[in-house]
Design a protein around this motif. Structure first.
Motif, PDB file in Angstrom:
ATOM      1  N   LEU A 171      -7.431  -0.454  -4.369  1.00 36.61           N
ATOM      2  CA  LEU A 171      -6.007  -0.538  -4.965  1.00 36.61           C
ATOM      3  C   LEU A 171      -6.555  -1.136  -6.010  1.00 36.61           C
ATOM      4  CD1 LEU A 171      -3.918  -1.991  -1.948  1.00 36.61           C
ATOM      5  CD2 LEU A 171      -4.122   0.388  -2.782  1.00 36.61           C
ATOM      6  N   LEU A 172      -7.478  -2.121  -6.094  1.00 37.45           N
ATOM      7  CA  LEU A 172      -7.928  -2.930  -7.468  1.00 37.45           C
ATOM      8  C   LEU A 172      -8.541  -2.112  -8.494  1.00 37.45           C
ATOM      9  CD1 LEU A 172      -8.964  -6.257  -5.805  1.00 37.45           C
ATOM     10  CD2 LEU A 172      -6.871  -5.887  -7.038  1.00 37.45           C
ATOM     11  N   CYS A 232      -0.658  -8.195  -3.006  1.00 36.43           N
ATOM     12  CA  CYS A 232      -1.518  -7.959  -1.899  1.00 36.43           C
ATOM     13  C   CYS A 232      -2.833  -8.530  -1.713  1.00 36.43           C
ATOM     14  CB  CYS A 232      -1.812  -6.196  -2.047  1.00 36.43           C
ATOM     15  SG  CYS A 232      -2.550  -5.622  -0.734  1.00 36.43           S
ATOM     16  N   ASP A 242       2.440   1.707  -3.407  1.00 36.00           N
ATOM     17  CA  ASP A 242       1.450   2.329  -4.413  1.00 36.00           C
ATOM     18  C   ASP A 242       1.172   3.626  -4.190  1.00 36.00           C
ATOM     19  OD1 ASP A 242       1.070  -0.025  -5.718  1.00 36.00           O
ATOM     20  OD2 ASP A 242      -0.825  -0.788  -4.579  1.00 36.00           O
ATOM     21  N   SER A 272      -8.315  -2.295   0.147  1.00 34.85           N
ATOM     22  CA  SER A 272      -7.930  -3.290  -0.796  1.00 34.85           C
ATOM     23  C   SER A 272      -8.538  -3.136  -2.071  1.00 34.85           C
ATOM     24  CB  SER A 272      -7.599  -4.567  -0.340  1.00 34.85           C
ATOM     25  OG  SER A 272      -9.104  -5.046   0.161  1.00 34.85           O
ATOM     26  N   PHE A 312      -1.586   1.798 -10.721  1.00 32.35           N
ATOM     27  CA  PHE A 312      -0.790   1.196  -9.790  1.00 32.35           C
ATOM     28  C   PHE A 312      -0.132  -0.204 -10.537  1.00 32.35           C
ATOM     29  CE2 PHE A 312      -3.975   2.425  -6.470  1.00 32.35           C
ATOM     30  CZ  PHE A 312      -3.162   3.590  -5.920  1.00 32.35           C
ATOM     31  N   ILE A 322       0.868  -1.320   0.064  1.00 32.31           N
ATOM     32  CA  ILE A 322       0.055   0.133   0.037  1.00 32.31           C
ATOM     33  C   ILE A 322       0.909   1.341  -0.008  1.00 32.31           C
ATOM     34  CG2 ILE A 322      -1.567   1.329   1.328  1.00 32.31           C
ATOM     35  CD1 ILE A 322      -2.795  -1.432   2.240  1.00 32.31           C
ATOM     36  N   ASN A 376      -0.344  -5.202  -6.719  1.00 33.79           N
ATOM     37  CA  ASN A 376      -1.698  -5.159  -6.174  1.00 33.79           C
ATOM     38  C   ASN A 376      -1.913  -6.706  -5.984  1.00 33.79           C
ATOM     39  OD1 ASN A 376      -1.969  -2.577  -5.698  1.00 33.79           O
ATOM     40  ND2 ASN A 376      -2.920  -2.194  -7.833  1.00 33.79           N
ATOM     41  N   LYS A 377      -1.797  -7.707  -7.131  1.00 36.34           N
ATOM     42  CA  LYS A 377      -1.949  -8.867  -7.036  1.00 36.34           C
ATOM     43  C   LYS A 377      -1.246  -9.633  -6.154  1.00 36.34           C
ATOM     44  CE  LYS A 377      -3.100 -11.219 -10.792  1.00 36.34           C
ATOM     45  NZ  LYS A 377      -2.895 -11.835 -11.931  1.00 36.34           N
TER      46      LYS A 377
END
Length: 426
Positions: free
Chosen positions: A275-276, A289, A180, A272, A281, A177, A286-287
């Motif tokens: 983030l997707l 995460c 990002d 989360s 990003f 995070i 992110n994957k």
């Protein structure tokens, strides 16, 4: 002033031979278990809590909740240390409020822990479905049974290793995070170009909702008696729990501040998800995460359900509560020599609880509704109101700190629960 935890509660004798009544977990193992329980799924909702309460009140609330939750955890440990017959949260309630309180306390306690187990299953499956959408979240929940059932048979001393995995997963998720937020230069999702935020709360309903969201992060008190009883040296409990709450509170403040800066007042119930949904990003990060959100719930499930299983075993008569000091010592000397019938029903009960958690998760997949209930109602009741009430009832005295915290907790619990249910109906 008498010590918080006494050695007298940790030793006994059988036929004149001293027998240690302490548990198997070291200071470090118990610390890892405590941090793993505290750093739960509530972390994902911290940015939303700040969005509801604002910068000033949000910071005050999260630090105050961390302090008072640490204090009440010590109260539970003192009660456990003073009576070696006590093993679970329900045992403490029975001693404090009498046999008639056993059923309601057990019901609330089991409901809170069962909600946690359902939320863990939901989070694991939803995260895995986001990574590999070929199968439904319900399918992943059913597959998770094959992983969850073996873990519920592990002792607390071994579960500390899975706790390390959960802690590492949580810390790596925080790193993702932060990366990002630093790597993106323009909002939304940037720490360099923050989204609009508020110093204070916008409406009373939002502030009430933040009570439960903040408190959900500290809802680990149902496990405290088990952790305190399982320590090799119970006199180190206060020092251990201080470190656990300092680490957990600091991480909650960090993730709450960072998530609120990145997504502002429009942050989702789970950071989360933002983030997707936000472009710009690193997709690999992110994957990663999301994979951490798959691993972390699986590593926490057995530890979260351990006191639930212990309470249900006693309540159903599968495991009787020892009544004397010598009986406890005798049981410890016969560790591993349990009757096959008792072992069978204990194992069956643990398997059934896993199946029920998965089944309810499939039937009630709303992550937000479960989190609102656990934080606004169960967490305040079990983490603040219950421990203070038990301590006052047993010791027949109430300090200014305990009395003030009790009254405020009751008000916040009622306010937060009503707000959470109104928000769920919208």
């Amino acid at each position: 002033m008498r010590p918080v935890l006494r050695r007298a509660a940790s030793s006994g004798s059988v036929k004149g031979q001293p027998v240690k009544l302490g548990g198997e977990s070291t200071f470090g193992q118990t610390l890892f278990n405590s941090i793993a329980i505290l750093l739960g799924i509530g972390m994902l909702s911290e940015p939303l809590a700040f969005a509801q309460a604002g910068w000033v009140m949000g910071t005050i609330l999260i630090i105050a909740y961390g302090f008072i939750s640490c204090h009440t955890a010590k109260l539970l440990a003192r009660i456990i240390a003073d009576d070696p017959r006590l093993r679970t949260y329900t045992d403490i309630g029975r001693k404090a409020f009498g046999p008639r309180a056993t059923f309601p306390i057990s019901l609330i306690f089991c409901l809170e822990l069962f909600s946690v187990s359902v939320i863990l299953v939901t989070l694991y499956a939803d995260s895995l479905h986001s990574i590999i959408p070929h199968y439904s979240a319900d399918t992943y929940k059913l597959w998770g049974i094959l992983i969850l059932i073996p873990t519920v048979f592990l002792p607390l001393s071994l579960l500390s290793f899975t706790s390390v995995l959960g802690i590492v997963s949580t810390l790596l998720m925080i790193v993702v995070i932060l990366i990002d937020g630093i790597s993106k230069k323009e909002h939304p999702g940037s720490l360099w170009d923050p989204m609009p935020t508020s110093l204070g709360w916008n409406k009373a309903g939002g502030l009430g909702l933040s009570f439960g969201l903040f408190m959900a992060g500290f809802s680990g008190h149902a496990v405290i008696p088990s952790l305190a009883r399982d320590m090799q040296d119970p006199t180190q409990f206060d020092s251990m729990i201080n470190w656990a709450f300092v680490v957990a509170t600091a991480i909650y403040v960090l993730i709450g501040w960072v998530g609120y800066l990145m997504f502002g007042n429009d942050v989702s119930e789970e950071v989360s998800l933002d983030l997707l949904r936000t472009p710009g990003f690193n997709p690999a990060l992110n994957k990663a995460c999301l994979w951490l959100l798959v691993i972390s719930p699986l590593s926490k499930f057995a530890l979260a359900t351990q006191p639930l299983n212990a309470t249900i075993s006693i309540f159903l008569g599968i495991d009787e509560l020892p009544q004397t000091h010598d009986e406890i010592a005798k049981r410890l000397t016969q560790h591993g020599k349990l009757f096959s019938r008792k072992r069978f029903f204990t194992s069956l009960q643990k398997i059934v609880m896993v199946l029920l958690a998965v089944g309810v998760s499939i039937g009630v997949p709303d992550f937000g509704a479960l989190m609102a209930f656990m934080g606004s109602f169960a967490a305040f009741l079990i983490c603040v109101i219950g421990p203070i009430g038990a301590h006052v009832s047993i010791n027949r005295k109430c300090t200014v700190l305990d009395g003030t915290a009790f009254v405020i907790a009751v008000v916040m619990a009622v306010w937060g629960t009503a707000t959470a249910f109104m928000a769920a109906e919208e």
